[in-house]
Design a protein around this motif. Structure first.
Motif, PDB file in Angstrom:
ATOM      1  N   THR A  10       0.835  -1.201   0.000  1.00  0.00           N
ATOM      2  CA  THR A  10       0.000   0.000   0.000  1.00  0.00           C
ATOM      3  C   THR A  10       0.867   1.246   0.000  1.00  0.00           C
ATOM      4  O   THR A  10       0.594   2.213  -0.729  1.00  0.00           O
ATOM      5  CB  THR A  10      -0.928  -0.006   1.226  1.00  0.00           C
ATOM      6  OG1 THR A  10      -1.767  -1.163   1.172  1.00  0.00           O
ATOM      7  CG2 THR A  10      -1.789   1.241   1.272  1.00  0.00           C
ATOM      8  N   THR A 207     -10.691   3.049   0.744  1.00  0.00           N
ATOM      9  CA  THR A 207     -12.047   2.774   1.199  1.00  0.00           C
ATOM     10  C   THR A 207     -12.980   3.867   0.692  1.00  0.00           C
ATOM     11  O   THR A 207     -12.552   4.975   0.355  1.00  0.00           O
ATOM     12  CB  THR A 207     -12.129   2.728   2.732  1.00  0.00           C
ATOM     13  OG1 THR A 207     -11.896   4.038   3.255  1.00  0.00           O
ATOM     14  CG2 THR A 207     -11.097   1.759   3.311  1.00  0.00           C
ATOM     15  N   ASP A 236      -7.302  -4.853   2.889  1.00  0.00           N
ATOM     16  CA  ASP A 236      -6.057  -4.576   3.593  1.00  0.00           C
ATOM     17  C   ASP A 236      -5.823  -5.673   4.622  1.00  0.00           C
ATOM     18  O   ASP A 236      -6.604  -6.629   4.724  1.00  0.00           O
ATOM     19  CB  ASP A 236      -6.063  -3.178   4.212  1.00  0.00           C
ATOM     20  CG  ASP A 236      -7.096  -3.016   5.325  1.00  0.00           C
ATOM     21  OD1 ASP A 236      -7.628  -4.028   5.830  1.00  0.00           O
ATOM     22  OD2 ASP A 236      -7.367  -1.855   5.704  1.00  0.00           O
ATOM     23  N   LEU A 242     -11.019  -2.353   0.011  1.00  0.00           N
ATOM     24  CA  LEU A 242     -10.451  -1.220  -0.705  1.00  0.00           C
ATOM     25  C   LEU A 242     -10.929  -1.272  -2.148  1.00  0.00           C
ATOM     26  O   LEU A 242     -10.984  -2.345  -2.753  1.00  0.00           O
ATOM     27  CB  LEU A 242      -8.917  -1.274  -0.677  1.00  0.00           C
ATOM     28  CG  LEU A 242      -8.245  -1.369   0.699  1.00  0.00           C
ATOM     29  CD1 LEU A 242      -6.742  -1.566   0.542  1.00  0.00           C
ATOM     30  CD2 LEU A 242      -8.541  -0.131   1.531  1.00  0.00           C
TER      31      LEU A 242
END
Length: 344
Positions: A10, A207, A236, A242
């Protein structure tokens, strides 16, 4: 099966999408579109934020783009000054206008009404049409400081250069957006699609709540807008869903992250991008607190904030938040010398 993204993945993915792994050679308006605009309460942040993400960047060239109306500075998301490409200005403004009005009227709790703001907007439009751009103090005298603070929700205004440039940093000269940029184009729905698309291009996967927080829109509005886009989903490490644009690049967590310098209030450090880990939580209160309304410019080492910087007498000074290795410090200072040249 839905893919789970690790913290390092990420982090590197957001760095990549923010052009902080490798600088872009695109034209600067396209760079702004790729990175989802640039938050700019402090005018030099425009220049430094672009310098860290694109090459070549010259200060005079950025100022020229503002004068030439290729990039536009206005109060957009969350009633905060942003710089966007000319192509993005109206879609963003239209996307958030109604929700910002509702939020403002709720916050004012009856002290100012919609009709009062409409009347103030009509008065200000007439004055700007007749007399050209006005300074903030002149607008205060015309409609009152209380109305001026929210007038951009009823009358689309932009900052007109030389206001809000490196050379004149106070962004206090206003003009009508439909005269400076041109008349509005597109629908509210089209604007929201473009806005959400830009966010995911610059900060995804994310999100729905993170998109809403950044844009200042209700989560339900974001959810409805995502339904109009071709998207994919991830999880995640905590199992949270996500959302991303289909085909969006995910970067390996062990990708090299060179040192980078970020300006005050860089959007990559704000809470909507907390999942990225660019700002370690133990350092957050050192960057954002009530006694530092402009926040602090920071430097990244290995993809995360490792300290703050400032320009002093043609050189950069550093405050390290953690010990740096000799190699990290050497690479940081080499990048810092280039920024010092740009800053000087």
């Amino acid at each position: 099966m839905t893919r789970t993204l690790t913290g390092p993945e990420t982090n590197r993915t957001v760095l990549h999408r923010q052009l902080l792994l490798e600088r872009s050679r695109a034209e600067l308006p396209q760079v702004l579109e790729r990175m989802a605009g640039l938050q700019a309460q402090y005018a030099p942040a425009i220049y430094i934020g672009l310098w860290s993400r694109a090459e070549p960047v010259e200060r005079a060239a950025v100022t020229r783009l503002l004068h030439d109306r290729e990039i536009i500075q206005g109060t957009l998301l969350r009633s905060t000054i942003h710089v966007v490409s000319r192509r993005d200005y109206w879609p963003w403004a239209l996307a958030v206008r109604e929700d910002r009005r509702v939020q403002a009227l709720r916050a004012w709790r009856g002290t100012l009404s919609h009709d009062e703001m409409e009347a103030a907007a009509s008065t200000l439009r007439a004055a700007l049409t007749a007399d050209g751009p006005l300074k903030q103090g002149e607008i205060d005298k015309l409609i009152g400081a209380d109305r001026r603070r929210g007038i951009g929700l009823w009358l689309d205004l932009v900052r007109q250069p030389p206001s809000g440039t490196w050379e004149r940093r106070r962004a206090d000269l206003y003009t009508l957006a439909d005269e400076w940029v041109g008349p509005p184009e597109g629908t509210v729905e089209e604007g929201r699609i473009q806005l959400v698309r830009r966010y995911l291009t610059g900060f995804g996967p994310a999100t729905r709540k993170e998109i809403a927080t950044w844009a200042g829109l209700p989560v339900a509005t974001v959810t409805a807008t995502l339904a109009e886009l071709d998207t994919t989903t991830y999880r995640d490490e905590a199992g949270t869903e996500l959302v991303d644009l289909a085909g969006g690049t995910i970067v390996d967590g062990d990708a090299d992250a060179p040192p980078r310098f970020l300006p005050n209030w860089d959007a990559a450090l704000l809470v909507h991008a907390r999942r990225s880990g660019l700002l370690p939580e133990e350092f957050r209160k050192r960057i954002f607190h009530v006694r530092a309304p402009q926040s602090f410019p920071v430097f990244l080492v290995d993809g995360a904030v490792a300290g703050t910087w400032k320009a002093v007498d043609g050189a950069l000074s550093y405050e390290e938040f953690r010990p740096l290795t000799a190699t990290e410090r050497e690479q940081l200072h080499a990048e810092g010398e280039r920024l010092a040249d740009f800053h000087a």
